[in-house]
Design an enzyme around this catalytic site. Structure first.
Site, PDB file in Angstrom:
ATOM      1  N   HIS A 153       1.178  -1.105   0.057  1.00  0.00           N
ATOM      2  CA  HIS A 153       0.103  -0.469  -0.118  1.00  0.00           C
ATOM      3  C   HIS A 153       0.790   1.416  -0.306  1.00  0.00           C
ATOM      4  O   HIS A 153       0.128   2.095  -0.491  1.00  0.00           O
ATOM      5  CB  HIS A 153      -0.471  -0.286   0.881  1.00  0.00           C
ATOM      6  CG  HIS A 153      -0.461   0.225   2.545  1.00  0.00           C
ATOM      7  ND1 HIS A 153       0.171  -0.622   3.486  1.00  0.00           N
ATOM      8  CD2 HIS A 153      -0.338   0.981   3.170  1.00  0.00           C
ATOM      9  CE1 HIS A 153       0.293  -0.149   4.572  1.00  0.00           C
ATOM     10  NE2 HIS A 153       0.473   1.132   4.284  1.00  0.00           N
ATOM     11  N   ASP A 183      -0.118  -7.703   1.087  1.00  0.00           N
ATOM     12  CA  ASP A 183       0.609  -5.980   1.233  1.00  0.00           C
ATOM     13  C   ASP A 183       1.971  -5.902   1.528  1.00  0.00           C
ATOM     14  O   ASP A 183       2.143  -5.889   2.601  1.00  0.00           O
ATOM     15  CB  ASP A 183      -0.380  -5.227   2.455  1.00  0.00           C
ATOM     16  CG  ASP A 183       0.296  -4.104   3.050  1.00  0.00           C
ATOM     17  OD1 ASP A 183       0.238  -3.054   1.912  1.00  0.00           O
ATOM     18  OD2 ASP A 183      -0.135  -3.596   3.669  1.00  0.00           O
ATOM     19  N   SER A 256       4.694   2.210   8.154  1.00  0.00           N
ATOM     20  CA  SER A 256       3.670   1.847   7.259  1.00  0.00           C
ATOM     21  C   SER A 256       5.434   0.793   6.229  1.00  0.00           C
ATOM     22  O   SER A 256       6.360   1.530   5.185  1.00  0.00           O
ATOM     23  CB  SER A 256       3.193   1.665   5.619  1.00  0.00           C
ATOM     24  OG  SER A 256       2.006   1.611   6.427  1.00  0.00           O
ATOM     25  N   GLY A 312     -11.370 -23.165  -2.362  1.00  0.00           N
ATOM     26  CA  GLY A 312     -12.797 -23.151  -1.946  1.00  0.00           C
ATOM     27  C   GLY A 312     -13.944 -23.302  -1.781  1.00  0.00           C
ATOM     28  O   GLY A 312     -15.088 -23.794  -1.359  1.00  0.00           O
TER      29      GLY A 312
END
Length: 503
Positions: A153, A183, A256, A312
């Protein structure tokens, strides 16, 4: 999807400034806090061992003893030079820029709600021209020839990325790749003999162990903050497949992508998010385990992309009442509430009501354990599931499928004239919540769709008046090369037609 009221927010700890000279800091994407332990969670999501290619240098004995004496001085002096500041620049839709600015929240609403896609005060379609943005984050050097880890990000949407070292040298960085599901992003600068960190093993870290974070909160470079490991294997709301390390080391916007060190000076994680009611640090920070990040790095360096496996199924956590109903002694495991047709789970004959208790012999405590282990496996990999069915244990071998890239790409960002949407199908729970049998969720928006105001989190219900059932259906319409299309989208319980110019 972010459709329920939010009591607080998990905040990606980046610093964003919309437009030249703007001083607003932002917190990246806001995630919804879980409301109940039994809420369904998508489980297409194995924690990996530290690669043999990881740096093997050991921290000095002085570093460890210094921490024991209450000082992190040796760690900061030895490894601080390997922590870098990252500045980014580019253009983005104004709606995205608003998401990162907590200063303009409506009166009476907490600042972190600002511009949240799906919030009622968010910008409506057709009102957001693209505008320049600048941002700041942190990172750390893992190889002397310029390989750097940070958060995805931090570099999202950036056309220019600059890395600044503690000696004030600056390098233009190339983004080798980024994986939004974990991320993690990998950067490369053209340099040699750079300082590097030493990588540790987060599996050896225990709750209560001392940790140190270094980064650039609010742009203040080389800021060190200390704390302890508050929890391990923390699953956060949303489609996360990361078993986060939770700490109380102060992490704020700008931290971050920076490293989280253990008491021996080894990097055990990448600081990524905070839990906050006001956009600032409130005692809860979350780091991506470094072994997981290195797995992503290896895939990006080798292939330029990352592949995640898919089981799934939709899962939910057990509570005591459910455990007793299924004849289990303890509420450990994850219940399968639905199985996607044609998925790896369906081929292995897994059923709704099965309780997954182990994966490859490792115990499953919550649905997050399944999400992280499956999501970090490779497509085609076979895993052995221990399943509780009809009050008996059953062993099931499952050849994992691939995460549905086609369902996330729709028309893609190119060629010219395509929508620029990344989409996925609605889950059964989302269909019930929206009271619809059709629709696709917007995962990302670019190009014509973004310029028209389509945002992540929107649900596309129809195209040119026809209900949208699949990505393929939309592609068939676009293959006819219409000059424009009209999408019916749903946002915050409101439906609106959005015209999109494809010419």
């Amino acid at each position: 999807m972010k459709m329920k009221p939010v009591a607080a927010a998990l905040v990606a700890a980046g610093v964003l400034m919309a437009g030249a000279g703007a001083g607003a800091w932002g917190a990246g994407e806001l995630l919804q806090r879980s409301q109940a332990a039994t809420a369904p969670a998508a489980a297409d999501a194995t924690v990996v061992a530290l690669p043999s290619s990881a740096p093997s240098l050991m921290p000095t004995a002085a570093a460890s003893s210094a921490v024991a004496a209450g000082s992190y001085r040796e760690i900061v002096q030895q490894y601080g030079p390997a922590v870098v500041g990252i500045t980014v620049a580019g253009t983005r839709n104004a709606a995205d820029a608003d998401d990162d600015d907590p200063q303009d929240a409506p009166q009476g609403m907490p600042p972190f709600f600002r511009g949240h896609p799906g919030m009622p005060f968010g910008p409506m379609p057709g009102q957001q021209p693209e505008q320049p943005f600048r941002g700041q984050g942190s990172g750390f050097i893992i190889s002397a020839d310029g390989l750097i880890l940070t958060n995805a990000h931090v570099v999202r949407g950036a056309s220019e990325v600059t890395v600044k070292l503690t000696d004030r040298r600056e390098f233009r960085a190339k983004v080798l790749g980024a994986d939004s599901r974990t991320d993690v992003a990998v950067l490369k600068v053209d340099a040699q003999n750079l300082p590097v960190v030493v990588l540790g093993d987060p599996r050896q870290v225990q709750v209560g162990d001392a940790v140190l974070a270094i980064g650039a909160p609010f742009g203040f470079e080389q800021t060190a903050t200390q704390g302890i490991v508050s929890a391990k294997g923390r699953a956060l709301p949303g489609d996360s497949i990361v078993p986060f390390i939770q700490t109380d080391a102060a992490v704020n916007p700008g931290n971050s992508g920076g490293p989280l060190f253990d008491a021996q000076g080894r990097v055990i994680g990448i600081n990524s998010q905070i839990y906050s009611r006001n956009g600032g640090f409130q005692g809860l920070a979350f780091a991506i385990p470094i072994n997981l990040a290195l797995n992503i790095k290896d895939q990006i360096v080798a292939n330029g992309k990352v592949e995640h496996a898919r089981l799934g199924v939709t899962l939910q956590d057990l509570n005591q009442g459910l455990a007793e109903s299924f004849g289990l002694k303890a509420p450990d495991g994850a219940i399968i509430s639905s199985v996607a047709p044609g998925s790896a789970a369906a081929k292995a004959q897994l059923q709704a009501g099965d309780v997954i208790t182990r994966i490859d012999g490792e115990p499953v405590r919550t649905s997050g354990d399944v999400s992280s282990r499956v999501g970090m496996a490779r497509p085609g990999q076979t895993v052995k599931l221990s399943v509780w069915r009809d009050k008996a244990n059953v062993e099931v071998d499952v050849a994992l499928g691939a995460a549905e890239r086609s369902a996330r790409q729709a028309a893609g960002e190119a060629p010219k004239g395509r929508l620029g949407l990344a989409l996925r199908p609605l889950t059964d729970a989302e269909k019930r919540q929206l009271r619809t049998d059709a629709g696709l969720v917007v995962e990302d928006a670019a190009g014509p769709a973004a310029r028209a105001g389509i945002q992540p989190g929107d649900v596309v219900l129809s195209m040119n008046g026809k209900p949208v059932q699949s990505v393929e259906q939309m592609r068939e319409t676009l293959d006819q090369k219409p000059p424009r299309v009209a999408l019916l989208i749903q946002r915050d319980g409101q439906r609106i037609f959005v015209p999109i110019n494809l010419g």
